[in-house]
Every structure is written in structure tokens, then in C-alpha cells.
Design a protein around this motif. Structure first.
Motif, short mmCIF file in Angstrom:
data_model
loop_
_atom_site.label_atom_id
_atom_site.label_comp_id
_atom_site.label_asym_id
_atom_site.label_seq_id
_atom_site.Cartn_x
_atom_site.Cartn_y
_atom_site.Cartn_z
N LEU A 32 0.53 -1.24 0.43
CA LEU A 32 -0.46 -0.24 -0.23
C LEU A 32 0.90 1.06 0.15
O LEU A 32 0.29 2.21 -0.34
CB LEU A 32 -1.14 0.03 1.27
CG LEU A 32 -2.06 -1.25 1.47
CD1 LEU A 32 -2.99 -1.18 2.76
CD2 LEU A 32 -2.76 -0.84 0.35
N PHE A 33 2.09 1.08 0.85
CA PHE A 33 3.15 2.44 0.73
C PHE A 33 4.51 2.04 0.24
O PHE A 33 4.88 2.02 0.80
CB PHE A 33 2.78 2.71 2.03
CG PHE A 33 2.02 3.38 3.06
CD1 PHE A 33 0.97 3.68 2.49
CD2 PHE A 33 0.94 2.52 3.72
CE1 PHE A 33 -0.06 4.37 3.45
CE2 PHE A 33 -0.44 2.45 4.25
CZ PHE A 33 -0.82 3.57 4.23
N PRO A 34 4.28 2.04 -1.05
CA PRO A 34 5.71 1.89 -1.86
C PRO A 34 6.67 2.87 -1.24
O PRO A 34 8.54 1.87 -0.65
CB PRO A 34 5.58 1.31 -3.21
CG PRO A 34 3.97 1.78 -2.77
CD PRO A 34 3.44 2.41 -2.05
N SER A 35 6.73 3.61 -0.44
CA SER A 35 7.98 4.56 -0.12
C SER A 35 8.30 3.59 1.06
O SER A 35 9.71 4.69 1.06
CB SER A 35 7.24 5.78 0.21
OG SER A 35 5.98 5.59 1.05
N ILE A 36 8.01 3.18 1.56
CA ILE A 36 8.36 2.10 2.73
C ILE A 36 9.84 1.50 2.14
O ILE A 36 10.30 1.67 2.86
CB ILE A 36 8.14 1.06 3.18
CG1 ILE A 36 6.30 1.86 4.16
CG2 ILE A 36 8.27 0.45 4.79
CD1 ILE A 36 5.44 1.30 4.80
N ALA A 37 9.76 1.10 1.11
CA ALA A 37 11.09 0.39 0.14
C ALA A 37 11.34 1.53 -0.50
O ALA A 37 13.27 0.99 -0.47
CB ALA A 37 10.25 -0.91 -1.00
N THR A 38 11.24 1.73 -1.26
CA THR A 38 11.70 3.02 -2.60
C THR A 38 12.16 4.55 -1.72
O THR A 38 12.88 4.91 -2.87
CB THR A 38 11.00 3.37 -3.05
OG1 THR A 38 9.91 4.11 -2.67
CG2 THR A 38 10.75 2.22 -3.91
#
Length: 440
Positions: free
Chosen positions: A425-431
Motif C-alpha cells: 500500500l505504501f511503496p515508499s517504505i521500500a523505495t
């Protein structure tokens, strides 16, 4: 014969060979080479050859044996054991403190090693007897060690992410950075669960009695010093890499040297330690190289068949799935395969199909590498044949039964599934971290 039928026959042949007990890389490589010869004649023999050349020319491959060597030096020299003694004293007063210490130990081992098997071995040999002796619930012990050891394939220097980068042709440096926050997120979620569970049910993880924690201040300071060496090793690998002082290959060499220096400072860099570490490193490194070469050959045949477009047509045109629906189907297939295969086997079998499709659907392949790794962690602990379940059974004493092990992983699998959903849901956690670092 249609391309779809050829692809199905390749998979069927591979499964049949695996059932007969053949080595995985031999089965994959044989099916790839035989299929290419049957499909394209003598010219098809070039596919396995080209795969070998691609592998040998891939400069980051040098990191593989160096990181594996670093992990074995740490294991053989007993540095992890010293670290756990420190957690034993300083976290013992907290309900579930030894379980929390085990999670922190696993994070440290992951940041120095990159293999989940090493975390499982260290946790079973060091943490498990201590927690059993102090009345911890068997299910809590088993779940903590399995979940904590699974972090080894997420937190850099993750060997699994290195393999994913090789097969998916994605920068390993970005994959490492992408794994940092998700790995720490899962570790924090595990820790919160342990704290809450042991607060509500103190018998699950009783605090250590005061007499076990009372010791002279000098002794406590000496124990606190046990954490210095691991911090030095972690900084030498990821710290210098993040600062731009070393590149990927250089950081692996520095990490291997730092592990040897740490063992020498402790007075444990013996001939036996070096011999065992080098012997095990050679065996594991050669195994990984054969697997990667077989995977590249297998992938080349599938690319030639156009199987990626066939899978895309099946998911989107025939089944009417949205791109997110396709992504969820992929993750579910990993979990099913993880009941029977390890992470490398899963990656080799489906990466040639899934990764090009992920890129065609507009998803970030680095982010998908993190999703794949977390799904592997879940699959490792999924009955009936999850990889970690049987490793735990092999290493645990007889009083911890297989049913205890199965029951122990339920809350941790739920936590990891929630973590996977958050990162989807929140790809920014990884990117966020790789984007920030490479934007400089």
C-alpha cells in the motif's frame, strides 16, 4: 505444438526431476539445455554457454563469496554468542526480554551475514536453551527464532537480494537500501507483539529474577563491550557503503576483513576457524553460482518462447485481472511454492516469467524485489513443508514437537502478512531510502 504447451512440458519435466531427488541446479540446467537443443537445434547449445559468460562477467558476483565468508567467520568465532550474553543481562528485566534480545540478535546477525540459515543455527544453539531454561513458552521460543532468522534475507547484506539482482538485472545497491526499512519494520512489529503478549501473559516470557541480573558494574561494562565488535562490522559493510566510501564489491571485501579482524582481536582466529569458514564458503558459493547459471539458461529459453506474453495474456485478457490483481496472484503463487521449495528455487523457477511482466505492468522491480523477499519469509514458515519449520524441528530438542512449531508461527505469519500489505500500500517504505541516496 504451442508455446504454452512447451512451457508446461518444461515445468512438468523440472518437477519430475526434482521429485526423483536430483540436485536443483542440475535439474534446472538440464531442462534448459535439453529444451534449447530440441527447439532450436545445435544453435540452442549457445544459450547455456552465454548464460555462463554473463555470470562470469557480472562484476557484483564477487560479493557473494565474500559475504558468505564473513558470515561463517562470525559464526565460527563465537562473536554472536558474546552479543547474546549482553542482551541476556540488559534486557532480562523486561517481560519477554530474552525473546526481544533474540530479535535484536537476529537483526544484528542479518546485518553481518545475509543468510537466514545462519540466524536459525545461531538462535537454536544460543537463544533456545537459555529461554527454555528460564521457563519461556515453547511456542514463543520457536516462533521468535523462526521469525527472527527470516530477517536474514531482508536486511543488507542480504544474499537473496544479491541473487534477485543478478537474475532480475537490477542494481544490488538499490535492492539493499530498499530492504532496510521493511526489515526494520518487521523487526519492530515482532518486538511490539512480544512485549504486548508477554505483558498480558507473563508465563509466555517471564522476566529474569534479580539475582541473575546482579553483577558488578565492571562486569556489565565488559558485557556491553561485546556489542562494539558487531557495530564495527556492520559499519564497515553498510556504513561505509552508505557514505559512498566503498562500492558494493569493496564493502563485501571490507566486511570480510573486518570479521577476521574482530575474530583476531577476540583471540579466536585459529587455523580451525579459518579452515572451516573457507571450506563452507567454497561449497555454498559454488552452489549459488551453479544455481544462477542454470536460472539464466532457463530464463533465456522462456524469453525465446515468449512465455512472458503468454502469462500476461492469461492473467489480464483471459482472467480479466487488474495489474494489482496480477501482483497478488504472483505473491500467492510464491507462498504456495514456498511450502515445498526454498527461496532460491522459487526465484529460479518464476523470476524469468514474473519480473519482465512486473516491468511491463509499470511496477518498480526494486520494490517488487522487497515484496518477493517478504513473501519468501512468509512461505518459509507456512505449513505443511515450510523450509524454516523443518530446520527448526531438526535443531530443536525433543520437547518441542512439530505441532508446537506449527502453532508457534501463526501470530508471526499474520504480522508478516500485515507488513507485506503495508509495503504494497505504501511503496515508499521500500523505495524512500534508495531514491534519497541515488538522488544525491
Amino acid at each position: 505444438m504451442s508455446y504454452e504447451m512447451i512451457a508446461l512440458m518444461m515445468f512438468s519435466s523440472l518437477v519430475m526431476l526434482l521429485i526423483t531427488g536430483q540436485r536443483f541446479f542440475g535439474a534446472v540446467g538440464f531442462v534448459a539445455a535439453a529444451s534449447s537443443l530440441l527447439l532450436w537445434g545445435n544453435g540452442g547449445a549457445e544459450m547455456p554457454f552465454n548464460a555462463a559468460i554473463v555470470l562470469l562477467n557480472w562484476y557484483p558476483l564477487l560479493t557473494l563469496p565474500l559475504f558468505i565468508f564473513m558470515g561463517y567467520i562470525l559464526s565460527e568465532s563465537g562473536i554472536a554468542s558474546d552479543l547474546y550474553k549482553m542482551f541476556h543481562v540488559f534486557m532480562g528485566p523486561i517481560p519477554g526480554g530474552l525473546a526481544l534480545g533474540t530479535i535484536v540478535l537476529m537483526v544484528a546477525i542479518s546485518a553481518m551475514n545475509g543468510l537466514s540459515v545462519a540466524g536459525m543455527a545461531i538462535g537454536s544453539s544460543i537463544a533456545l536453551p537459555e529461554m527454555l531454561k528460564r521457563g519461556y513458552d515453547k511456542k514463543m521460543i520457536s516462533g521468535v527464532i523462526q521469525a527472527g532468522s527470516s530477517l536474514g534475507i531482508m536486511i543488507p547484506p542480504s544474499i537473496v537480494l544479491v541473487l534477485y539482482g543478478m537474475i532480475a538485472r537490477q542494481p544490488v545497491s538499490q535492492l539493499w537500501l530498499a530492504g532496510v526499512f521493511p526489515g526494520l519494520l518487521l523487526a519492530v512489529m515482532f518486538a511490539v507483539y512480544i512485549l504486548v503478549r508477554c505483558k498480558l501473559q507473563p508465563d509466555m516470557g517471564p522476566a529474569l529474577p534479580a539475582e541473575e541480573r546482579d553483577m558488578p558494574r565492571a562486569e556489565k561494562l565488559r558485557l556491553l563491550g561485546a556489542g562494539v565488535m558487531p557495530l564495527f562490522i556492520i559499519f564497515s559493510v553498510t556504513g561505509l557503503f552508505m557514505m559512498g566510501v566503498t562500492n558494493l564489491v569493496e564493502s563485501s571485501a571490507v566486511g570480510a576483513a573486518a570479521a577476521m579482524i574482530a575474530a583476531a582481536v577476540k583471540g579466536r582466529l585459529s587455523r580451525k576457524v579459518m579452515s572451516n569458514a573457507l571450506h563452507d564458503t567454497l561449497g555454498v558459493s559454488c552452489m549459488f553460482m551453479w544455481i544462477i547459471m542454470a536460472a539464466l539458461s532457463f530464463g533465456a529459453v522462456f524469453d525465446g518462447l515468449g512465455a512472458v506474453n503468454a502469462i500476461k495474456s492469461l492473467f489480464i485478457e483471459n482472467w480479466g485481472l487488474s495489474p494489482w490483481g496480477v501482483l497478488i496472484m504472483m505473491q500467492l503463487s510464491y507462498i504456495v511454492m514456498g511450502m515445498f521449495l526454498d527461496d532460491t528455487a522459487m526465484l529460479v523457477i518464476v523470476a524469468p516469467l514474473y519480473i519482465p511482466l512486473i516491468i511491463q505492468l509499470g511496477f518498480n522491480p526494486v520494490w517488487y524485489g522487497v515484496l518477493y523477499t517478504i513473501t519468501c519469509q512468509i512461505a518459509y514458515m507456512t505449513p505443511p513443508f515450510g523450509y524454516n519449520l523443518f530446520l527448526m524441528k531438526a535443531m530443536a530438542p525433543k520437547e518441542i514437537t512439530l505441532m508446537d512449531i506449527y502453532a508457534s508461527i501463526v501470530p508471526f505469519v499474520i504480522i508478516m502478512t500485515a507488513g507485506l500489505a503495508l509495503i504494497m500500500l505504501f511503496p515508499s517504505i521500500a523505495t524512500f531510502l534508495p531514491d534519497l541516496y541515488f538522488a544525491r
